[in-house]
Design an enzyme around this catalytic site. Structure first.
Site, short mmCIF file in Angstrom:
data_model
loop_
_atom_site.label_atom_id
_atom_site.label_comp_id
_atom_site.label_asym_id
_atom_site.label_seq_id
_atom_site.Cartn_x
_atom_site.Cartn_y
_atom_site.Cartn_z
N PHE A 82 -5.23 48.18 -7.92
CA PHE A 82 -4.70 47.75 -9.22
C PHE A 82 -3.30 48.26 -9.49
O PHE A 82 -2.85 48.29 -10.63
CB PHE A 82 -5.63 48.18 -10.36
CG PHE A 82 -7.09 47.89 -10.11
CD1 PHE A 82 -7.51 46.59 -9.90
CD2 PHE A 82 -8.03 48.91 -10.07
CE1 PHE A 82 -8.84 46.31 -9.66
CE2 PHE A 82 -9.36 48.64 -9.83
CZ PHE A 82 -9.78 47.34 -9.63
N ILE A 84 -6.62 44.80 -0.92
CA ILE A 84 -7.06 45.79 -1.91
C ILE A 84 -8.30 45.31 -2.66
O ILE A 84 -8.61 45.78 -3.75
CB ILE A 84 -5.91 46.15 -2.88
CG1 ILE A 84 -5.45 44.93 -3.69
CG2 ILE A 84 -4.73 46.69 -2.08
CD1 ILE A 84 -4.41 45.27 -4.76
N ARG A 111 -0.64 26.08 -5.43
CA ARG A 111 -1.83 25.77 -4.65
C ARG A 111 -2.75 26.99 -4.61
O ARG A 111 -2.31 28.10 -4.35
CB ARG A 111 -1.46 25.37 -3.24
CG ARG A 111 -2.68 25.18 -2.35
CD ARG A 111 -2.33 24.86 -0.94
NE ARG A 111 -1.81 23.51 -0.83
CZ ARG A 111 -1.62 22.88 0.34
NH1 ARG A 111 -1.92 23.48 1.46
NH2 ARG A 111 -1.12 21.67 0.36
N ILE A 112 -4.02 26.75 -4.85
CA ILE A 112 -5.01 27.84 -4.79
C ILE A 112 -5.61 27.84 -3.39
O ILE A 112 -6.25 26.87 -2.97
CB ILE A 112 -6.10 27.64 -5.86
CG1 ILE A 112 -5.47 27.55 -7.27
CG2 ILE A 112 -7.13 28.75 -5.79
CD1 ILE A 112 -4.61 28.74 -7.66
N GLN A 133 -10.49 36.66 -8.99
CA GLN A 133 -9.32 37.40 -9.46
C GLN A 133 -9.09 37.16 -10.95
O GLN A 133 -8.81 38.09 -11.70
CB GLN A 133 -8.06 36.93 -8.69
CG GLN A 133 -7.96 37.49 -7.30
CD GLN A 133 -7.63 38.95 -7.34
OE1 GLN A 133 -6.57 39.35 -7.80
NE2 GLN A 133 -8.55 39.77 -6.90
N GLU A 185 -2.14 38.98 -10.79
CA GLU A 185 -1.84 39.53 -12.12
C GLU A 185 -2.14 38.57 -13.27
O GLU A 185 -2.53 39.01 -14.35
CB GLU A 185 -0.35 39.93 -12.25
CG GLU A 185 0.39 40.29 -10.99
CD GLU A 185 0.04 41.63 -10.40
OE1 GLU A 185 -0.05 42.61 -11.15
OE2 GLU A 185 -0.13 41.70 -9.17
#
Lengths: 338, 734
Positions: free
Chosen positions: B237, B462, B623-624, B633, B700
């Site tokens: 984070f 992460i 684009r995902i 997320q 984010e």
């Protein structure tokens, strides 16, 4: 954590013998609070006497219709025991409102009574605290006291007792059976925990050389009209800002018997005879409940950050008594206070 | 080539994580491993007058106690301690450097012992005498001394004058307290003494190469002598972007004893690391009666330490989101006797946009205008700060789809007008914005004759899904089934990657894989051409693709050669390619992700209990790559936004300069009971300008806007505007 000696108690008499011979000894059962405190160096016992294998794990009905709960019954076993769920659902509910399933699996009944305050100054040895170090001063009185007590405080300490289970036990007028060098004795629940006064280091009237063997519940369980509500900063796994155990016996709308105990607002589970007396014989109305709440909170004293608790407690009492009177108790798995 | 890209592929590392096969920094063992226990300061400022470790050293099993007086040599120059993410200005903290105390919970000694329990016990025996000095940890006490720091977003027009002339105005301050990351995994480092001065460092970090360079420069080691590994991370984070002190202490211990050493922080010690700085956000927004924005001033005053100037962009977001002719942005820092703050999910935006979007809501109330309407009225198709177009900005679509999914049109704008039984119902919304950053990164691909590819890169995963998206991208780029792809990450000896942060890893690492796969394809084509009567004899590089384990003509799929045949023919058992990919320098377009967040709260009118019962987060992020991990997320960001709005606060007692809730029982984050319905929408946002794949990153954006949307909903429910987070029940009890 400091080094300590470890021994296991063979039976209750052996436990009492061992603790008498060791001034810095402590009993350990589930360890859910004591081990934390040892890691923080708040508790520094020289010797741990493991009582977790003593045969104090029964839940049984006595000849007189009371229910005896062994001191080593895990909180979760107690909460889900058929006898408790059926006859003392308020106790079951209060236990389920506390901690997490994992902690309740480990925590013992007797240990729950002996858990220590969550005051952050008590937990941090870098700050003064009269409860941890008598005479060092109370950091909370002029510090962060949002979580702290509004009733029964003293100049020396404004900590609260963190248990949920004990709030229900207070309302049920349980007895605490203890054993010591002089034999066994019974402590009424109201006399078990202490107010801080000028000896905040003492949470209870249990003598250092005594052991809790059982909790006894009177036959009266208030299984029809009860609730336990817990108001906190998130909806689970947080200590109470205010919690209320409310139990009524009704005849129609008329209140024959009333019990009201609060958590999160005092150094012990808080009961007020006058508040309960103001409920008895009255009709179960919002006005009646408000009057009882006003009486209970009449002596409340706020500090810099916890003034809201007085009004919150007032409203929580009314809500709890309403739930109890309506026979719609709070479910502890509902993600909402009803 | 999109068999896997864009699909909800499950985590390729999921099984390893749930079975315990995935090893974390504190789980690596070594013969004769030594355990280090950290002792931290109890005062906030001053110096160590006397530190007597003799009792600790006498404990059987204790090997040494390191302090500033006896530690091995480490670098003196500030520059040697500056990692890739260190603030430009300042003198980085270095543990056990001298007798100075700069913050409470600063490490002052490392007890090294054969066993963890021995080390922890001996740590209680240290006798420390301090010379205390007066400290300040309260932002409000120091705000008048705060100094201005330069930020990219510049003023335009005359915001104060335009504000004064505006027909409808709103001005107020919003406060975000210090918050800590509280990742599940404690910071830990296991330094394995390999002999001959070589160290293998298993560290909890978001950037293995950053830590590698840091260790080398701080301890004067040769690059080839230090290898840093962080293959898995139990939550970063942002807390693990900079090397944290556990790694410096573990290296010190290893150098002192010439043995392997493990150092693990306690949960309380985690509160002596970085954090989201407390920030006062002052907003002044003015509009004409029809809701056209005329003026916007955004001033942030944030905490930093006495020794470093940490700051992020809190204030420029209004110029990215909205069209206001007059703006003024000012960022100030106040120095306190605390450790340096650090990045924490959407640093700057999580706090700044909370202030901005709360103020926009208050302006909408003053204008009697629907909050979505107000935002659409000043919608900007250009980044007004830099006066340039976006590579793409489908925020309008986020508002539309989010509002439709939420049922926003049924909202009664009057506060306290909606209820459900005992509960007041509030609907609030806010915009979110983040940058779509991308960094140079390299990847290595080893393709073997059996059609299996090893893909590697120093990047850390992460917990975001980097392993998975790289496997997807590689599978598509190499034309192989995803089961044939092995991804290796988080090792400083692997090809270069930036630290994992800022939402830039998805774009950065995936393009490195694409670029490397192209090299593999080129080599395969060259080899294929040498085959007698090759069907690809005259094919050009741009005419072929890799698919189904073959290299084939784009125009005629029957003209193909299998990888196996090529390898057999050329006699090679593998093709190894490594390529660094860099994005072209182009500042002609703004690159941003956007979101619209819609929230329903239900608040017990009597008891003040706040529940966030519904959230719709509509996100435009190009684009995902993986709709499953990306949605996770966003859900994680929304949950954290709920925590930021309602629960999270690091509580200081300024008399002691000390954090009083340094544990996760009293530092509240949302639990299951606090979370209800969360719906994530990815709006279609084709972006051919930003990069080849059109990828923007989603780490984010999920949190940005959520706290404001909740605060706005709380106002709508209760009529009470709470301007300091967290919104605990006492603030709305009435």
């Amino acid at each position: 954590m400091i080094n300590f000696r470890y021994s296991r108690a063979g039976d209750v008499a052996d436990a009492v013998r061992q603790i008498a011979s060791e001034p810095r000894a402590k009993f350990v059962a589930g360890g859910t609070n004591l081990l934390d405190l040892m890691k923080y160096e708040v508790e520094r016992p020289g010797h741990l006497i493991d009582i977790s294998r003593l045969p104090l794990t029964g839940i049984e009905e006595t000849a007189s219709g009371r229910v005896r709960i062994g001191a080593l019954v895990p909180n979760s076993d107690l909460a889900y025991h058929p006898l408790i769920e059926e006859r003392y659902p308020m106790l079951s509910s209060a236990i389920r409102a506390g901690a997490s399933q994992q902690l309740r699996n480990m925590a013992s009944t007797g240990g729950n009574l002996l858990q220590r305050t969550r005051c952050s100054y008590f937990y941090d040895v870098a700050t003064p605290c009269n409860k941890r170090e008598p005479g060092s001063g109370c950091s909370a009185i002029d510090g962060h006291n949002r979580m702290h007590a509004i009733l029964g405080t003293s100049e020396a300490c404004i900590a609260t007792h963190p248990s949920d289970m004990c709030v229900a036990l207070a309302a049920l007028e349980a007895n605490v059976n203890v054993a010591g060098p002089a034999g066994e004795r019974v402590i009424a629940f109201a006399d078990f925990h202490r107010l801080p006064g000028d000896t905040p280091q003492r949470d209870t009237n249990l003598e250092p050389n005594e052991i809790i063997t059982a909790i006894e519940l009177p036959a009266r369980g208030f299984a029809q009209n009860y609730t336990y509500i817990k108001i906190r900063d998130r909806l689970s796994y947080a200590f109470a800002l205010v919690s209320v155990a409310a139990a009524l016996e009704l005849e129609g709308k008329n209140i024959k018997e009333a019990r009201l105990a609060l958590g999160g607002i005092a150094h012990k589970p808080w009961r007020d005879e006058n508040a309960e007396a103001a409920l008895r014989g009255q009709n179960a109305t919002r006005d009646t409940f408000k009057r009882a709440a006003d009486i209970l909170l009449s002596g409340a004293k706020a500090y810099a950050h916890n003034a809201f608790k007085i009004e919150l407690a007032r409203r929580a009492i009314v809500r709890a008594l309403t739930q109890a009177a309506q026979g719609t108790p709070q479910s502890q798995s509902n993600k909402k206070v009803l | 080539m999109a068999a896997y890209i864009g699909t909800p592929t499950s985590r390729v590392d999921g099984r390893a994580k749930v079975t315990g096969e995935a090893k974390y920094a504190a789980e690596f063992n070594s013969d004769g491993l030594v355990y280090g226990a950290i002792v931290t300061s109890t005062i906030a400022k001053g110096r160590i007058k006397r530190l007597d470790a003799s009792a600790a050293k006498r404990v059987d099993g204790v090997l040494d106690v390191l302090t500033h007086e006896n530690r091995p040599h480490m670098a003196d120059a500030d520059q040697a301690w500056k990692d890739d993410v260190a603030p430009e200005k300042g003198s980085p903290f270095r543990p056990l450097y001298d007798d100075g105390i700069r913050f409470s919970r600063q490490p002052i000694a490392l007890v090294l012992a054969r066993e963890w329990e021995i080390a922890v016990f001996a740590a209680t025996l240290l006798d420390v005498e301090y010379a205390s000095e007066a400290h300040v940890t309260d932002l409000y006490a120091e705000r008048d001394k705060a100094f201005v720091v330069e930020k990219p977003a510049k003023p335009r027009g005359d915001a104060p004058r335009a504000y004064a002339a505006s027909e409808v105005r709103h001005e107020d301050e919003y406060f975000v307290p210090v918050e800590h990351h509280n990742p599940m995994e404690l910071f830990a480092a296991t330094v394995v003494w390999e002999g001959g001065g070589k160290l293998t460092v298993y560290d909890k970090t978001q950037g293995v190469q950053n830590v590698q360079r840091y260790v080398c420069s701080a301890f004067n080691k040769k690059p080839e002598d230090v290898r840093v590994v962080s293959a898995f991370m139990g939550g970063g984070f942002g807390a693990g972007l900079r090397p944290q002190y556990e790694v410096a202490l573990a290296v010190l211990g290893a150098l002192a004893l010439q043995r392997s050493v493990r150092v693990v922080l306690s949960r309380a010690q985690m509160y002596g690391l970085g954090y989201r700085p407390a920030t006062i956000e002052r907003l002044a927004v003015g509009a004409s009666k029809d809701g056209t924005l005329n003026a916007m001033t955004h001033e942030a005053t944030a905490v930093t330490s006495e020794y470093e100037d940490f700051s992020r962009n809190d204030t420029g977001w209004g110029g990215v989101l909205y069209n206001s002719p007059n703006v003024n942005f000012v960022h100030r820092l106040a120095r306190l006797d605390v450790s340096t703050p650090c990045d924490m999910r959407a640093p700057g935006a999580a706090t700044g946009v909370y202030g901005l979007e709360s103020a926009m809501d208050e302006l909408a109330v003053a204008l009697k205008l629907d909050p979505v309407e107000l935002r659409l009225k000043s919608y900007s198709d250009r980044d007004r700060n830099e006066d340039r177009p976006y590579t793409s900005k489908q925020l309008r679509e986020c508002y539309a789809q989010g509002a439709a999914a939420f049922g926003w049109s049924r909202r009664n704008p009057e506060p306290r007008s909606m209820r459900d039984g005992k509960e007041l119902v509030g609907w609030g919304m806010a915009s979110g914005v983040w940058e779509a950053l991308q960094m140079p990164a390299a990847a290595r691909i080893v393709l073997t004759a059996n059609g299996h590819a090893d893909v590697s890169c120093a990047a850390s995963d992460i917990g975001t899904g980097t392993y998975t998206i790289l496997a997807q991208v590689a599978a598509d780029a190499l034309g192989l089934p995803i089961e044939n792809i092995s991804v290796k990450l988080g090792d400083s000896t692997l090809p270069d990657a930036p630290v994992e942060g800022g939402s830039w890893m998805a774009a950065s690492a995936s393009h490195a894989v694409i670029a490397t796969a192209e090299e593999v394809r080129t080599e395969l084509l060259a080899a294929a051409k040498t085959i007698e009567n090759s069907p690809l004899a005259d094919a050009k590089a741009e005419d072929v693709v890799l698919a189904d384990g073959k290299i084939m003509s784009k125009h005629d799929q029957s003209r193909a050669v299998s990888i196996t045949d090529i390898m057999r023919h050329s006699g090679a058992d593998r093709i190894l390619k490594e390529k660094k990919h860099e994005f072209g320098e182009d500042s002609s377009h703004a690159r941003n992700t956007h979101s619209a967040v819609f929230v329903e709260v239900k608040i017990d009118e009597e008891l003040g209990i706040i529940r966030v019962t519904r959230v719709v987060s509509a996100v435009a992020a190009g684009r995902i790559l993986n709709t499953k991990t990306a949605a996770s997320q966003i859900i994680g960001g929304v949950v954290w936004g709920i925590g930021m709005a309602l629960h999270e606060e690091t509580v200081f007692d300024h008399r002691f300069g000390r954090i009083m809730n340094a544990n996760i029982a009293e530092y509240h984050v949302p639990v299951n009971a606090d979370i209800h319905d969360i719906k994530v929408i990815f709006v279609d946002e084709p972006d051919e300008k930003i990069n080849k794949l059109g990828v923007k990153g989603v780490g984010e954006i999920g949190i940005v806007g959520v706290p404001a949307a909740i605060a706005n909903a709380v106002y709508h429910a209760t009529g009470t505007r709470v301007r300091d987070l967290p919104i605990t029940l006492d603030k709305v009890l009435g």
